[in-house]
Design a protein around this motif. Structure first.
Motif, PDB file in Angstrom:
ATOM      1  N   SER A  10      -9.205 -28.139 -12.080  1.00  0.00           N
ATOM      2  CA  SER A  10      -9.286 -28.496 -13.755  1.00  0.00           C
ATOM      3  C   SER A  10      -9.085 -27.291 -14.410  1.00  0.00           C
ATOM      4  O   SER A  10      -8.627 -26.976 -15.707  1.00  0.00           O
ATOM      5  N   PHE A  11      -9.650 -25.967 -13.852  1.00  0.00           N
ATOM      6  CA  PHE A  11      -9.713 -24.936 -14.233  1.00  0.00           C
ATOM      7  C   PHE A  11      -8.293 -24.107 -14.259  1.00  0.00           C
ATOM      8  O   PHE A  11      -7.914 -23.689 -15.433  1.00  0.00           O
ATOM      9  N   LEU A  12      -7.822 -24.270 -13.294  1.00  0.00           N
ATOM     10  CA  LEU A  12      -6.403 -23.829 -13.326  1.00  0.00           C
ATOM     11  C   LEU A  12      -5.467 -24.623 -14.189  1.00  0.00           C
ATOM     12  O   LEU A  12      -4.381 -23.816 -14.660  1.00  0.00           O
ATOM     13  N   TYR A  13      -5.786 -25.734 -14.443  1.00  0.00           N
ATOM     14  CA  TYR A  13      -4.833 -26.551 -15.534  1.00  0.00           C
ATOM     15  C   TYR A  13      -5.347 -26.454 -16.783  1.00  0.00           C
ATOM     16  O   TYR A  13      -4.540 -27.066 -17.709  1.00  0.00           O
ATOM     17  N   GLY A  14      -6.318 -25.715 -16.940  1.00  0.00           N
ATOM     18  CA  GLY A  14      -6.771 -25.404 -18.378  1.00  0.00           C
ATOM     19  C   GLY A  14      -7.600 -26.602 -18.978  1.00  0.00           C
ATOM     20  O   GLY A  14      -7.418 -26.491 -20.460  1.00  0.00           O
TER      21      GLY A  14
ATOM     22  N   GLN B  32     -10.139 -43.847 -30.908  1.00  0.00           N
ATOM     23  CA  GLN B  32     -11.175 -43.972 -29.639  1.00  0.00           C
ATOM     24  C   GLN B  32     -11.020 -44.783 -28.543  1.00  0.00           C
ATOM     25  O   GLN B  32     -11.103 -44.448 -27.377  1.00  0.00           O
ATOM     26  N   LYS B  33     -10.259 -45.891 -28.674  1.00  0.00           N
ATOM     27  CA  LYS B  33      -9.924 -46.732 -27.720  1.00  0.00           C
ATOM     28  C   LYS B  33      -8.764 -46.123 -26.751  1.00  0.00           C
ATOM     29  O   LYS B  33      -8.880 -46.146 -25.558  1.00  0.00           O
ATOM     30  N   ASN B  34      -8.166 -45.327 -27.400  1.00  0.00           N
ATOM     31  CA  ASN B  34      -7.010 -44.480 -26.771  1.00  0.00           C
ATOM     32  C   ASN B  34      -7.301 -43.228 -25.958  1.00  0.00           C
ATOM     33  O   ASN B  34      -6.340 -42.383 -25.735  1.00  0.00           O
ATOM     34  N   ARG B  35      -8.663 -42.990 -26.149  1.00  0.00           N
ATOM     35  CA  ARG B  35      -9.034 -41.602 -25.854  1.00  0.00           C
ATOM     36  C   ARG B  35      -8.801 -41.067 -24.667  1.00  0.00           C
ATOM     37  O   ARG B  35      -8.100 -39.884 -24.530  1.00  0.00           O
ATOM     38  N   GLN B  36      -8.827 -41.856 -23.749  1.00  0.00           N
ATOM     39  CA  GLN B  36      -8.474 -41.548 -22.120  1.00  0.00           C
ATOM     40  C   GLN B  36      -6.983 -41.511 -22.124  1.00  0.00           C
ATOM     41  O   GLN B  36      -6.514 -40.364 -21.575  1.00  0.00           O
ATOM     42  N   LYS B  37      -6.163 -42.286 -22.881  1.00  0.00           N
ATOM     43  CA  LYS B  37      -4.671 -42.209 -23.026  1.00  0.00           C
ATOM     44  C   LYS B  37      -4.294 -41.029 -23.494  1.00  0.00           C
ATOM     45  O   LYS B  37      -3.338 -40.083 -22.926  1.00  0.00           O
ATOM     46  N   LEU B  38      -4.786 -40.678 -24.641  1.00  0.00           N
ATOM     47  CA  LEU B  38      -4.325 -39.477 -25.224  1.00  0.00           C
ATOM     48  C   LEU B  38      -4.678 -38.125 -24.420  1.00  0.00           C
ATOM     49  O   LEU B  38      -3.897 -37.097 -24.551  1.00  0.00           O
ATOM     50  N   GLN B  39      -5.872 -38.221 -23.716  1.00  0.00           N
ATOM     51  CA  GLN B  39      -6.317 -36.939 -22.832  1.00  0.00           C
ATOM     52  C   GLN B  39      -5.426 -36.796 -21.816  1.00  0.00           C
ATOM     53  O   GLN B  39      -4.911 -35.831 -21.544  1.00  0.00           O
ATOM     54  N   ASN B  40      -4.813 -37.980 -21.233  1.00  0.00           N
ATOM     55  CA  ASN B  40      -3.849 -37.907 -20.413  1.00  0.00           C
ATOM     56  C   ASN B  40      -2.372 -37.560 -20.361  1.00  0.00           C
ATOM     57  O   ASN B  40      -1.765 -36.531 -20.007  1.00  0.00           O
ATOM     58  N   LEU B  41      -2.211 -37.925 -21.880  1.00  0.00           N
ATOM     59  CA  LEU B  41      -0.907 -37.365 -22.479  1.00  0.00           C
ATOM     60  C   LEU B  41      -1.030 -36.014 -22.388  1.00  0.00           C
ATOM     61  O   LEU B  41       0.174 -35.274 -22.374  1.00  0.00           O
ATOM     62  N   ARG B  42      -1.882 -35.484 -23.191  1.00  0.00           N
ATOM     63  CA  ARG B  42      -2.206 -34.215 -23.183  1.00  0.00           C
ATOM     64  C   ARG B  42      -1.973 -33.271 -22.079  1.00  0.00           C
ATOM     65  O   ARG B  42      -1.492 -32.335 -21.866  1.00  0.00           O
ATOM     66  N   LEU B  43      -2.666 -34.024 -20.944  1.00  0.00           N
ATOM     67  CA  LEU B  43      -2.701 -33.365 -19.523  1.00  0.00           C
ATOM     68  C   LEU B  43      -1.300 -33.321 -18.735  1.00  0.00           C
ATOM     69  O   LEU B  43      -1.159 -32.481 -18.109  1.00  0.00           O
ATOM     70  N   ILE B  44      -0.524 -34.208 -19.164  1.00  0.00           N
ATOM     71  CA  ILE B  44       1.068 -34.151 -18.679  1.00  0.00           C
ATOM     72  C   ILE B  44       1.827 -33.331 -19.528  1.00  0.00           C
ATOM     73  O   ILE B  44       3.029 -33.461 -19.244  1.00  0.00           O
TER      74      ILE B  44
END
Lengths: 213, 388
Positions: A51-55, B296-308
């Motif tokens: 998670s650190f490396l992925y920011g 709020q409901k989509n918080r996890q989804k939004l975070q995952n979208l940001r992460l991919i």
């Protein structure tokens, strides 16, 4: 991006009781093109490291440097770029969208990068033997099947470093070999480094370096 | 991605917002359109209320009844009026200060009555007549009577006594002798009615005549004008009524009513606008809450979208598109609704005022669009802030 340097980093939660480790508080370099294995029991901070490396977390002491840039200086926009072009991460908890099908999940990523064709994606799915689940919603898939879908998704982008957080924890040995093949091929293709974490069951690759966390 | 983000949208909430906003915005737009349609009645010249003159007097209270002095306007007060923002011009009423008798000779009988005259500067008079001038050597005085006198006779007196009605031109044929007495002098003039005024409620003679006659028959008396005639820029200006009532001036005739009507019109439209905006505001809160809940409901989804690798903007755009889209639909619908309702009141107005011409709908469209932009901007700002 050619090199990731860890300069004596340590998760803040370990700051009180520093532990003996091959990674934490050490000076380390991950170079492009090489394969690394990080082994550790649970709770040693494997996912934290990724998670650190992925920011998406920065609660660590010490410095992490990509080439010559301290990653604390990256903006959200920089990370968007890095996540599309330089680093791909297979999350330990996969982070697939359960309401989307396997293919939709993969395409969601591929649409962003335009890296693979539909045919290539289907080929990879087939290779990992989840072709019959292509149009199945992910919530209906077993964890092992989901892991394979997530591996395909992780390969749908250009990267210099591929981070795999316990990629084969729920996959049988035969399947692990197939996954390793696919990953190795893609990594060689891109000249990328692969950093794999494991709590025992390893993705069978020829690792240049094994580290104990 | 949109398929993914669409999942948790509560249709009921958004529908609720859309409906509430539709009502609010329709009320706002309709109130504005009514205002634009009706306002010309109060502001335009040559419209229904074409007189933009006020005749004002001072209020007469019980104490004044026993005072012999004048309830006139002092020079200071007249200056103040001249400088008032809404006053274009001030004309003073000059009253005759001498005795006047009007006499009509019919066969052998002479009818006689006490009279008085007043005058105002010619440019305040709404009657055009070639005979409206006075020179001392001609012994002739043109007179203008209030239209109400003629009406009073025709529709009140003549009707009840079965007597013939008199038209304006017939009235102009009759002449009467005017006997003026004062300053030890007595002189007889011939008076003729040259017109009837809608504007000024008195027996008018030319100003030249009154000034001349006052000098002749009552040289010693001086008098402050008891009445003033004001030409007003905009009789719908509701501050006029306040100005007058603060100073204890009374306004004659219906022009005062126009001011009051416009005041109440503005008040009612103001209330309607306020209610409309309030509903809009509430519906805006509903929309924001609904979107917050969604985020709020989509918080996890939004975070995952940001992460991919999806950018904040790409994700925010979905919600911005959603909110703006709904806003746009609501704007268009409410505009349609307002324009559908409009003919209803327009036909009602047309029944009463045949020369009513509806105003352009463009200002209303523009303001509605402005509201749409404003709400959407706020939505965008809040959504961008909320997504991280």
């Amino acid at each position: 991006m050619n090199v990731i340097k860890l300069q004596k980093i340590l998760p803040e939660i370990f700051a009180e009781s520093p532990l003996q480790s091959g990674v934490w508080q050490k000076k380390l370099e991950f170079e492009k093109g090489k394969f690394y294995l990080i082994e550790a029991a649970s709770g040693k901070g494997k996912s934290s490291l990724f998670s650190f490396l992925y920011g998406y977390r920065n609660d660590f002491l010490g410095e992490t440097v990509f080439d010559n840039q301290n990653i604390n200086s990256f903006s959200a926009k920089d990370w968007n770029e890095i996540r599309r072009k330089n680093i791909s991460l297979l999350f330990q908890d996969l982070r697939l969208f359960p309401e989307l099908t396997a293919l939709e999940n993969i395409e969601l990523k591929n649409r962003l990068t335009n890296y693979k064709t539909r045919a290539e994606i289907l080929q990879m799915i087939e290779y990992l033997q989840v072709a019959d689940k292509t149009n199945e919603k992910c919530e209906k898939l077993s964890w092992g099947q989901q892991q394979r879908v997530a591996i395909v998704r992780a390969l749908c982008q250009p990267f210099d470093f591929l981070l795999l957080d316990e990629p084969v924890s729920h996959i049988d040995d035969l399947m692990a070999v197939l996954a390793a093949d696919l990953i190795k091929k893609e990594a060689k293709n891109q000249g990328a480094a692969v950093i794999v974490s494991s709590i025992g069951k390893n993705l069978p690759l020829n690792y240049e370096k094994k580290l104990d966390l | 991605m949109y398929k993914l983000l669409r999942q948790n949208i509560s249709k009921a909430q958004l529908l609720g917002f859309a409906f509430a906003n539709l009502i609010g915005l329709t009320v706002v737009l309709l109130a504005l359109q009514i205002f634009f349609d009706i306002n010309p009645f109060f502001t335009q010249k040559d419209a229904v209320f074409k007189r933009d003159f006020f005749v004002i007097t001072k209020q007469i209270n019980a104490l004044d009844m026993f005072k012999n002095g004048s309830a006139g306007f002092s020079e200071n007060e007249i200056d103040e009026l001249k400088n008032a923002r809404f006053v274009k011009a001030v004309g003073e009423f000059t009253a005759s200060q001498f005795e006047v008798y009007g006499q009509v000779n019919a066969s052998n009988t002479t009818f006689s009555t006490d009279l008085f005259f007043e005058s105002v500067p010619d440019n305040f008079i709404d009657v055009q007549s070639g005979k409206w001038h006075f020179s001392p050597d001609k012994n002739f005085v043109p007179i203008i009577l209030p239209k109400t006198y003629l009406n009073l006779y025709n529709f009140g007196f003549a009707k009840s006594r079965s007597m013939p009605k008199i038209s304006q031109s017939v009235a102009g044929l009759a002449s009467l002798d005017l006997v003026m007495i004062g300053n030890g002098k007595r002189q007889i003039f011939t008076g003729k009615i040259v017109g009837f005024s809608n504007r000024i409620n008195t027996i008018l003679a030319p100003q030249d005549f009154i000034l001349w006659a006052n000098r002749q028959f009552a040289p010693s008396k001086k008098n402050e004008p008891a009445r003033l005639i004001l030409e007003i820029n905009n009789i719908a200006d509701s501050s006029i009524a306040t100005f007058f009532s603060e100073r204890g001036y009374e306004v004659e005739g219906e022009n005062a009513a126009v001011g009051k009507m416009s005041f109440f019109l503005k008040l009612i439209i103001g209330i309607a606008l306020a209610i409309g905006f309030f509903i809009c505001l509430l519906s805006f809160v509903i929309l924001m809450l609904s979107i917050f809940l969604l985020l709020q409901k989509n918080r996890q989804k939004l975070q995952n979208l940001r992460l991919i690798g999806y950018s904040k903007n790409a994700i925010a755009n979905f919600y911005i598109l959603l909110a703006s889209g709904i806003n746009l639909v609501v704007y268009l619908l409410s505009l349609t609704l307002a324009l559908l309702i409009r003919p209803l009141y327009c036909s009602a107005i047309l029944e009463v005022f045949s020369d009513f011409s509806p105003a352009s709908i463009l200002p209303t469209c523009a303001i509605g669009f402005g509201v749409f932009l404003l709400i959407s901007m706020l939505n965008i700002l809040i959504i961008r802030r909320k997504i991280d």
